[in-house]
Design a protein around this motif. Structure first.
Motif, PDB file in Angstrom:
ATOM      1  N   GLN A 193      13.840  11.528  22.359  1.00 23.67           N
ATOM      2  CA  GLN A 193      14.793  10.096  23.579  1.00 23.67           C
ATOM      3  C   GLN A 193      14.555   9.148  22.622  1.00 23.67           C
ATOM      4  O   GLN A 193      14.155   7.901  21.881  1.00 23.67           O
ATOM      5  N   PRO A 194      16.050   7.995  22.309  1.00 24.62           N
ATOM      6  CA  PRO A 194      16.476   7.526  21.685  1.00 24.62           C
ATOM      7  C   PRO A 194      15.504   6.336  22.368  1.00 24.62           C
ATOM      8  O   PRO A 194      15.174   6.233  23.980  1.00 24.62           O
ATOM      9  N   GLN A 195      15.279   5.188  21.877  1.00 20.53           N
ATOM     10  CA  GLN A 195      13.778   4.121  21.682  1.00 20.53           C
ATOM     11  C   GLN A 195      14.879   3.019  22.315  1.00 20.53           C
ATOM     12  O   GLN A 195      15.847   2.384  21.667  1.00 20.53           O
ATOM     13  N   MET A 196      15.544   2.514  23.595  1.00 20.90           N
ATOM     14  CA  MET A 196      16.688   1.519  24.157  1.00 20.90           C
ATOM     15  C   MET A 196      15.763   0.786  25.211  1.00 20.90           C
ATOM     16  O   MET A 196      15.457   1.708  25.730  1.00 20.90           O
ATOM     17  N   GLU A 197      16.058  -0.416  25.377  1.00 24.49           N
ATOM     18  CA  GLU A 197      15.923  -0.835  26.344  1.00 24.49           C
ATOM     19  C   GLU A 197      16.569  -0.948  27.912  1.00 24.49           C
ATOM     20  O   GLU A 197      17.613  -0.479  27.829  1.00 24.49           O
ATOM     21  N   GLY A 198      15.828  -0.004  28.521  1.00 25.39           N
ATOM     22  CA  GLY A 198      16.351   0.759  30.339  1.00 25.39           C
ATOM     23  C   GLY A 198      16.481   1.592  29.196  1.00 25.39           C
ATOM     24  O   GLY A 198      16.478   2.455  28.129  1.00 25.39           O
ATOM     25  N   GLY A 199      17.579   2.470  29.906  1.00 30.87           N
ATOM     26  CA  GLY A 199      18.027   3.137  30.366  1.00 30.87           C
ATOM     27  C   GLY A 199      19.408   3.672  31.049  1.00 30.87           C
ATOM     28  O   GLY A 199      19.250   4.462  30.064  1.00 30.87           O
ATOM     29  N   LYS A 200      20.346   3.212  30.997  1.00 35.51           N
ATOM     30  CA  LYS A 200      21.081   3.069  31.144  1.00 35.51           C
ATOM     31  C   LYS A 200      22.364   3.247  29.807  1.00 35.51           C
ATOM     32  O   LYS A 200      23.157   4.281  29.761  1.00 35.51           O
ATOM     33  N   ALA A 201      22.195   2.460  28.625  1.00 39.12           N
ATOM     34  CA  ALA A 201      22.313   2.280  27.474  1.00 39.12           C
ATOM     35  C   ALA A 201      22.645   3.830  27.211  1.00 39.12           C
ATOM     36  O   ALA A 201      23.052   4.107  25.822  1.00 39.12           O
ATOM     37  N   GLY A 202      20.877   4.307  26.748  1.00 41.52           N
ATOM     38  CA  GLY A 202      20.523   5.167  26.274  1.00 41.52           C
ATOM     39  C   GLY A 202      21.342   6.768  26.445  1.00 41.52           C
ATOM     40  O   GLY A 202      22.039   8.038  26.154  1.00 41.52           O
ATOM     41  N   ARG A 203      22.022   6.492  27.941  1.00 51.29           N
ATOM     42  CA  ARG A 203      22.318   7.848  28.832  1.00 51.29           C
ATOM     43  C   ARG A 203      23.182   7.609  28.423  1.00 51.29           C
ATOM     44  O   ARG A 203      23.833   8.891  28.402  1.00 51.29           O
ATOM     45  N   GLU A 204      24.333   6.723  28.528  1.00 55.19           N
ATOM     46  CA  GLU A 204      25.702   6.536  28.205  1.00 55.19           C
ATOM     47  C   GLU A 204      26.786   7.055  26.792  1.00 55.19           C
ATOM     48  O   GLU A 204      27.561   7.434  26.516  1.00 55.19           O
ATOM     49  N   LEU A 205      25.289   6.782  25.641  1.00 56.87           N
ATOM     50  CA  LEU A 205      25.392   5.953  24.309  1.00 56.87           C
ATOM     51  C   LEU A 205      26.357   7.321  23.793  1.00 56.87           C
ATOM     52  O   LEU A 205      27.072   7.339  23.501  1.00 56.87           O
ATOM     53  N   PRO A 206      25.847   8.648  24.149  1.00 55.50           N
ATOM     54  CA  PRO A 206      26.603   9.848  23.463  1.00 55.50           C
ATOM     55  C   PRO A 206      27.708   9.803  24.356  1.00 55.50           C
ATOM     56  O   PRO A 206      28.245  11.419  23.600  1.00 55.50           O
ATOM     57  N   GLY A 207      28.062   9.971  24.826  1.00 56.38           N
ATOM     58  CA  GLY A 207      29.705   9.998  26.088  1.00 56.38           C
ATOM     59  C   GLY A 207      30.518   9.398  24.803  1.00 56.38           C
ATOM     60  O   GLY A 207      31.762   9.328  25.094  1.00 56.38           O
ATOM     61  N   ILE A 208      30.267   7.946  24.619  1.00 59.85           N
ATOM     62  CA  ILE A 208      30.575   7.121  23.864  1.00 59.85           C
ATOM     63  C   ILE A 208      31.104   7.551  22.015  1.00 59.85           C
ATOM     64  O   ILE A 208      32.282   7.468  21.506  1.00 59.85           O
ATOM     65  N   VAL A 209      29.909   8.120  21.501  1.00 59.63           N
ATOM     66  CA  VAL A 209      30.703   8.168  20.213  1.00 59.63           C
ATOM     67  C   VAL A 209      31.193   9.719  19.891  1.00 59.63           C
ATOM     68  O   VAL A 209      30.381  10.641  20.650  1.00 59.63           O
ATOM     69  N   ASP A 210      31.399  10.766  18.775  1.00 62.75           N
ATOM     70  CA  ASP A 210      31.834  11.316  18.220  1.00 62.75           C
ATOM     71  C   ASP A 210      30.737  12.289  17.738  1.00 62.75           C
ATOM     72  O   ASP A 210      31.284  13.834  17.992  1.00 62.75           O
ATOM     73  N   GLN A 211      30.277  11.542  17.053  1.00 64.85           N
ATOM     74  CA  GLN A 211      28.950  12.513  16.582  1.00 64.85           C
ATOM     75  C   GLN A 211      26.862  12.160  17.114  1.00 64.85           C
ATOM     76  O   GLN A 211      27.348  10.926  16.872  1.00 64.85           O
ATOM     77  N   VAL A 212      26.713  12.555  17.611  1.00 66.52           N
ATOM     78  CA  VAL A 212      25.028  12.241  18.219  1.00 66.52           C
ATOM     79  C   VAL A 212      23.954  12.685  16.639  1.00 66.52           C
ATOM     80  O   VAL A 212      24.056  14.642  16.875  1.00 66.52           O
ATOM     81  N   ILE A 213      23.213  12.395  15.620  1.00 69.84           N
ATOM     82  CA  ILE A 213      22.761  13.536  14.617  1.00 69.84           C
ATOM     83  C   ILE A 213      21.210  12.581  14.800  1.00 69.84           C
ATOM     84  O   ILE A 213      20.801  11.446  15.490  1.00 69.84           O
ATOM     85  N   THR A 214      20.380  13.460  14.203  1.00 69.82           N
ATOM     86  CA  THR A 214      19.112  13.001  14.380  1.00 69.82           C
ATOM     87  C   THR A 214      18.191  13.729  13.105  1.00 69.82           C
ATOM     88  O   THR A 214      18.529  14.652  12.772  1.00 69.82           O
ATOM     89  N   MET A 215      17.818  12.346  12.603  1.00 67.98           N
ATOM     90  CA  MET A 215      17.187  12.664  11.383  1.00 67.98           C
ATOM     91  C   MET A 215      15.857  13.173  11.338  1.00 67.98           C
ATOM     92  O   MET A 215      14.824  12.480  11.968  1.00 67.98           O
ATOM     93  N   ARG A 253      31.787  16.509  17.944  1.00 70.06           N
ATOM     94  CA  ARG A 253      32.797  16.952  18.420  1.00 70.06           C
ATOM     95  C   ARG A 253      33.564  17.670  17.703  1.00 70.06           C
ATOM     96  O   ARG A 253      34.372  17.870  18.380  1.00 70.06           O
ATOM     97  N   SER A 254      33.331  17.333  16.143  1.00 68.84           N
ATOM     98  CA  SER A 254      34.490  18.018  15.032  1.00 68.84           C
ATOM     99  C   SER A 254      33.811  19.463  14.829  1.00 68.84           C
ATOM    100  O   SER A 254      35.556  19.898  14.821  1.00 68.84           O
ATOM    101  N   GLY A 255      33.254  20.177  15.056  1.00 70.14           N
ATOM    102  CA  GLY A 255      33.137  21.654  15.609  1.00 70.14           C
ATOM    103  C   GLY A 255      32.595  21.938  13.712  1.00 70.14           C
ATOM    104  O   GLY A 255      32.690  23.045  13.556  1.00 70.14           O
ATOM    105  N   ARG A 256      32.358  21.340  12.911  1.00 71.49           N
ATOM    106  CA  ARG A 256      32.096  21.669  11.746  1.00 71.49           C
ATOM    107  C   ARG A 256      31.211  21.258  10.741  1.00 71.49           C
ATOM    108  O   ARG A 256      30.650  21.904  10.543  1.00 71.49           O
ATOM    109  N   LEU A 257      29.789  20.904  11.486  1.00 72.86           N
ATOM    110  CA  LEU A 257      28.427  21.536  10.855  1.00 72.86           C
ATOM    111  C   LEU A 257      28.023  22.007  11.147  1.00 72.86           C
ATOM    112  O   LEU A 257      27.744  22.213  12.244  1.00 72.86           O
TER     113      LEU A 257
END
Length: 277
Positions: A193-215, A253-257
């Motif tokens: 899970q993303p390490q962020m203060e509280g839970g709300k920001a971490g839950r909503e972030l994937p819906g904000i951005v185009d791509q979520v990537i894990t290194m 979201r691009s469907g190209r990766l």
């Protein structure tokens, strides 16, 4: 009325010039070093965690940010005016005009940048929490004592508002870096899970951005297959698709990766933004 029609050509041009990415990874995996894979002339690093040691010889520009008020101001300069903002609030026309007049050197710098590397949203939420605890909303109206729930609610609203504002920054690709932590429940089941203060920001972030990537770190099995190996792996890869074998956070979201890609952000962006034929 601010509504207008966006033509297909305009939409295609915008799509090929900006992408928002949330990039997560465990501490020490080398997230900040991915700066080296971006063109330094057009990349600005927003350094929220004093973490430039690993790229101290990187020739690009960076701006250290040590408090949430400065992060808000910088996001306003990057994203411009939010027409839906409160006239007296953050990201309003008055807020933006004040900053433009006070910091013309930053305006010139940001105008020449097409990529914003935000390192990191984990520290952004910590700065936001420290700021929220000083606001009136963080104290009970009846007793005057600190109200933790009020502080967390305010922090989440303002962080999400800042990230959404950056999402709409015209002509800017925004890469938001964050720490990924291993979480085990009482039954021993492991999730990341993303390490962020509280839970709300971490839950909503994937819906904000185009791509979520894990290194992440991987080992290679004898048959050549990649195996997620966070303890002993020596191969770094970017996990890019939601239905990945490793159970790591990702979205494309691009469907190209592919399921995993090499740790090269410039190459990744070229693949995401390639014009369809």
């Amino acid at each position: 009325m601010a509504l207008r029609i966006v033509t297909a050509d305009e939409r295609l041009s915008e799509a090929t010039n900006k992408t928002t990415i949330a990039l997560f990874g465990p501490s020490g995996v080398g997230k900040t070093t991915l700066l080296r894979t971006l063109p330094h002339e057009t990349t600005l690093c927003v350094d929220l965690e004093a973490g430039m040691k690993s790229v101290q010889d990187w020739p690009g520009d960076s701006i250290p940010v040590r408090c949430f008020e400065d992060a808000i101001d910088l996001a306003c300069l990057i994203g411009g005016v939010n027409p839906a903002a409160d006239p007296n609030g953050f990201f309003s026309a008055a807020h933006h005009q004040h900053l433009v007049a006070a910091h013309p050197e930053l305006v010139r710098l940001i105008a020449g940048k097409t990529t914003i590397f935000l390192d990191s949203i984990t520290d952004l939420t910590r700065q936001a929490m420290a700021w929220a605890k000083t606001r009136p909303e963080a104290f009970s109206e009846k007793t005057g004592r600190p109200d933790t729930r009020g502080a967390y609610g305010l922090m989440a609203r303002e962080v999400i508002g800042l990230l959404k504002h950056l999402q709409h920054a015209p002509g800017k690709t925004v890469i938001m870096v964050g720490i990924l932590e291993r979480v085990a429940d009482e039954f021993g089941r492991v999730t990341w899970q993303p390490q962020m203060e509280g839970g709300k920001a971490g839950r909503e972030l994937p819906g904000i951005v185009d791509q979520v990537i894990t290194m992440a770190l991987f080992s290679t099995d004898p048959d050549g297959a990649l195996r997620h190996d966070p303890e002993h792996g020596t191969t770094r890869r970017l996990v890019c698709t939601a239905a990945n074998r490793f159970g790591l956070p990702a979205k494309d979201r691009s469907g190209r990766l592919a399921e995993t890609e090499p740790p090269d952000l410039a190459a990744l962006l070229r693949k995401i933004n390639a014009t369809r034929r």
